[in-house]
Motif scaffolding. Sequence first.
Motif, PDB file in Angstrom:
ATOM      1  N   GLU A  73      -2.742   7.902  13.661  1.00 15.04           N
ATOM      2  CA  GLU A  73      -2.157   6.773  14.365  1.00 15.04           C
ATOM      3  C   GLU A  73      -2.445   5.473  13.600  1.00 15.04           C
ATOM      4  OE1 GLU A  73      -3.326  10.119  16.927  1.00 15.04           O
ATOM      5  OE2 GLU A  73      -4.427   8.817  15.561  1.00 15.04           O
ATOM      6  N   PRO A  74      -1.667   4.410  13.816  1.00 13.48           N
ATOM      7  CA  PRO A  74      -1.953   3.130  13.158  1.00 13.48           C
ATOM      8  C   PRO A  74      -3.347   2.621  13.526  1.00 13.48           C
ATOM      9  CG  PRO A  74       0.259   3.113  14.093  1.00 13.48           C
ATOM     10  CD  PRO A  74      -0.409   4.365  14.597  1.00 13.48           C
ATOM     11  N   SER A  75      -4.090   2.113  12.524  1.00 10.12           N
ATOM     12  CA  SER A  75      -5.408   1.533  12.759  1.00 10.12           C
ATOM     13  C   SER A  75      -5.722   0.589  11.612  1.00 10.12           C
ATOM     14  CB  SER A  75      -6.481   2.620  12.863  1.00 10.12           C
ATOM     15  OG  SER A  75      -6.773   3.170  11.580  1.00 10.12           O
ATOM     16  N   PHE A  76      -6.908  -0.057  11.670  1.00  2.00           N
ATOM     17  CA  PHE A  76      -7.240  -0.991  10.599  1.00  2.00           C
ATOM     18  C   PHE A  76      -7.597  -0.286   9.292  1.00  2.00           C
ATOM     19  CE2 PHE A  76     -11.694  -0.137  11.017  1.00  2.00           C
ATOM     20  CZ  PHE A  76     -12.006  -0.147  12.370  1.00  2.00           C
ATOM     21  N   TYR A  77      -7.563   1.046   9.269  1.00  2.00           N
ATOM     22  CA  TYR A  77      -7.753   1.796   8.032  1.00  2.00           C
ATOM     23  C   TYR A  77      -6.436   2.091   7.315  1.00  2.00           C
ATOM     24  CZ  TYR A  77     -12.558   2.750   9.540  1.00  2.00           C
ATOM     25  OH  TYR A  77     -13.862   2.626   9.926  1.00  2.00           O
ATOM     26  N   ASP A  78      -5.322   1.547   7.803  1.00  2.00           N
ATOM     27  CA  ASP A  78      -4.023   1.909   7.244  1.00  2.00           C
ATOM     28  C   ASP A  78      -3.872   1.527   5.778  1.00  2.00           C
ATOM     29  OD1 ASP A  78      -3.172   3.114   9.533  1.00  2.00           O
ATOM     30  OD2 ASP A  78      -1.773   1.539  10.139  1.00  2.00           O
ATOM     31  N   TYR A  79      -4.613   0.521   5.301  1.00  2.00           N
ATOM     32  CA  TYR A  79      -4.506   0.141   3.892  1.00  2.00           C
ATOM     33  C   TYR A  79      -4.875   1.292   2.970  1.00  2.00           C
ATOM     34  CZ  TYR A  79      -9.616  -0.428   3.779  1.00  2.00           C
ATOM     35  OH  TYR A  79     -10.968  -0.203   3.849  1.00  2.00           O
ATOM     36  N   LYS A  80      -5.699   2.224   3.441  1.00  2.00           N
ATOM     37  CA  LYS A  80      -6.077   3.370   2.616  1.00  2.00           C
ATOM     38  C   LYS A  80      -4.924   4.365   2.466  1.00  2.00           C
ATOM     39  CE  LYS A  80     -10.975   3.361   4.020  1.00  2.00           C
ATOM     40  NZ  LYS A  80     -12.078   4.192   4.572  1.00  2.00           N
ATOM     41  N   LYS A  81      -3.932   4.263   3.340  1.00  2.00           N
ATOM     42  CA  LYS A  81      -2.826   5.214   3.338  1.00  2.00           C
ATOM     43  C   LYS A  81      -1.682   4.770   2.428  1.00  2.00           C
ATOM     44  CE  LYS A  81      -2.009   6.247   7.804  1.00  2.00           C
ATOM     45  NZ  LYS A  81      -2.031   6.000   9.284  1.00  2.00           N
ATOM     46  N   ARG A  82      -1.906   3.701   1.669  1.00  2.00           N
ATOM     47  CA  ARG A  82      -0.842   3.131   0.836  1.00  2.00           C
ATOM     48  C   ARG A  82      -1.127   3.302  -0.653  1.00  2.00           C
ATOM     49  NH1 ARG A  82      -1.306  -1.815   4.769  1.00  2.00           N
ATOM     50  NH2 ARG A  82      -0.098  -1.014   6.536  1.00  2.00           N
ATOM     51  N   PHE A  83      -1.824   4.389  -0.991  1.00  2.00           N
ATOM     52  CA  PHE A  83      -2.177   4.651  -2.387  1.00  2.00           C
ATOM     53  C   PHE A  83      -1.388   5.851  -2.902  1.00  2.00           C
ATOM     54  CE2 PHE A  83      -5.437   1.777  -1.309  1.00  2.00           C
ATOM     55  CZ  PHE A  83      -6.047   1.336  -2.487  1.00  2.00           C
ATOM     56  N   ASN A  84      -0.822   5.699  -4.090  1.00  2.00           N
ATOM     57  CA  ASN A  84      -0.091   6.803  -4.705  1.00  2.00           C
ATOM     58  C   ASN A  84      -1.017   7.984  -4.976  1.00  2.00           C
ATOM     59  OD1 ASN A  84       2.498   5.625  -4.832  1.00  2.00           O
ATOM     60  ND2 ASN A  84       1.936   4.474  -6.670  1.00  2.00           N
ATOM     61  N   GLY A  85      -0.472   9.182  -4.782  1.00  2.00           N
ATOM     62  CA  GLY A  85      -1.223  10.406  -5.034  1.00  2.00           C
ATOM     63  C   GLY A  85      -2.125  10.835  -3.892  1.00  2.00           C
ATOM     64  N   LEU A  86      -2.083  10.128  -2.774  1.00  2.00           N
ATOM     65  CA  LEU A  86      -3.013  10.389  -1.676  1.00  2.00           C
ATOM     66  C   LEU A  86      -2.798  11.774  -1.069  1.00  2.00           C
ATOM     67  CD1 LEU A  86      -5.220   8.799  -0.073  1.00  2.00           C
ATOM     68  CD2 LEU A  86      -3.449   8.314   1.618  1.00  2.00           C
ATOM     69  N   GLN A  87      -3.919  12.424  -0.725  1.00  2.00           N
ATOM     70  CA  GLN A  87      -3.900  13.702  -0.027  1.00  2.00           C
ATOM     71  C   GLN A  87      -4.764  13.607   1.226  1.00  2.00           C
ATOM     72  OE1 GLN A  87      -5.518  16.383  -2.976  1.00  2.00           O
ATOM     73  NE2 GLN A  87      -3.539  16.650  -4.007  1.00  2.00           N
TER      74      GLN A  87
END
Length: 251
Positions: free
Chosen positions: A214-228
Motif C-alpha cells: 500500500e502507499p506509505s512514506f517508504y514509496d521512494y524505495k519503490k522507484r528504483f530500476n531493477g527492484l525486486q
Amino acid sequence: MILYPDSYLFSEENQLELNGQLIHHQHAWLLQIGDEELDLMFENGWRRAGNVFYRYSYDTHEDIASDGQPMQVLPLRIPVAEFTLTKSQAKIWRKNADFSWNLVSGRPSETHHELFLLHRERFERNAPDSIFDFITTTHESLPTRGLLLDVYDGDKLIASSLIDHTPKSMSSIYAMFHPDYGAYSLGVHTMLLEIYAARQLGVTFYYPGFAHHEPSFYDYKKRFNGLQWLDWRDAMDWLPYERLKGRTEKE
C-alpha cells in the motif's frame, strides 16, 4: 540454514490475526553471524536491528498502518549489475555532486549521534531513542561487519547510512540526514551512493530494506530500476517489482 549453536536464539514462526488479516512474524537474537549465513538471511527476507533479526508479513505499527489496517511488508533488493539511474535520480546525483562522501568500517562518533538527534525531530510519533535502536555498540565487528557511509558538505556531516556488508550483499540498516538539507533528497542520494559503493566492491545484491504494498512514506524505495521484492511466506522467489501505478520514469 547453518548457524552457530552458541550464538543465536530463534523464535518459531508466530501468527496473529488483526482486523481479519493473518500476520506472520519471526525473530532471532544473534550475537554473531558469518557472511554466508547473513547472505542466506537477507535472501530469505530478514532484517536486523542491533542483535535482533526479524521478518514479518504485515506492518501493524500505529504510525504506519492505514486506517488501522495492517500493511503488507515487501522486502526489497536490487541486483547491482542491473541498476540504472532514472531521470529524477540522475538529477539528484548531479545536484549533490559537490558533496563529498566516504565508506568506512567503524562505530558512530559523537558527530553521528548529534546528527541522529537532529534527524529524529522529523518524527511526530514513535521517534527512536538512539542510534543503538538499530545497531550495536560494536557495529564494525558484531554481530556483522558493519560500515558507515558518510556524506559531507565541506567539513559538515549532513547524512549517514548504517550498513551491513558481506562480499555478496550490502544492506542498508538506517539512514539519517540533517534537516537543513531537506531540498537535496539525501535519503535517495545515500541509497544511490550505497549502490555505487556496492558496485565498486563487486557486491551482487543491494538490500534497501522494505516498503509496503500500500502507499506509505517508504514509496521512494519503490522507484528504483531493477527492484525486486519477496513474499517469504509463499514461493520464496524474488520477483520484479512493477513501478507505482500511474508513475513512470525514463532511464
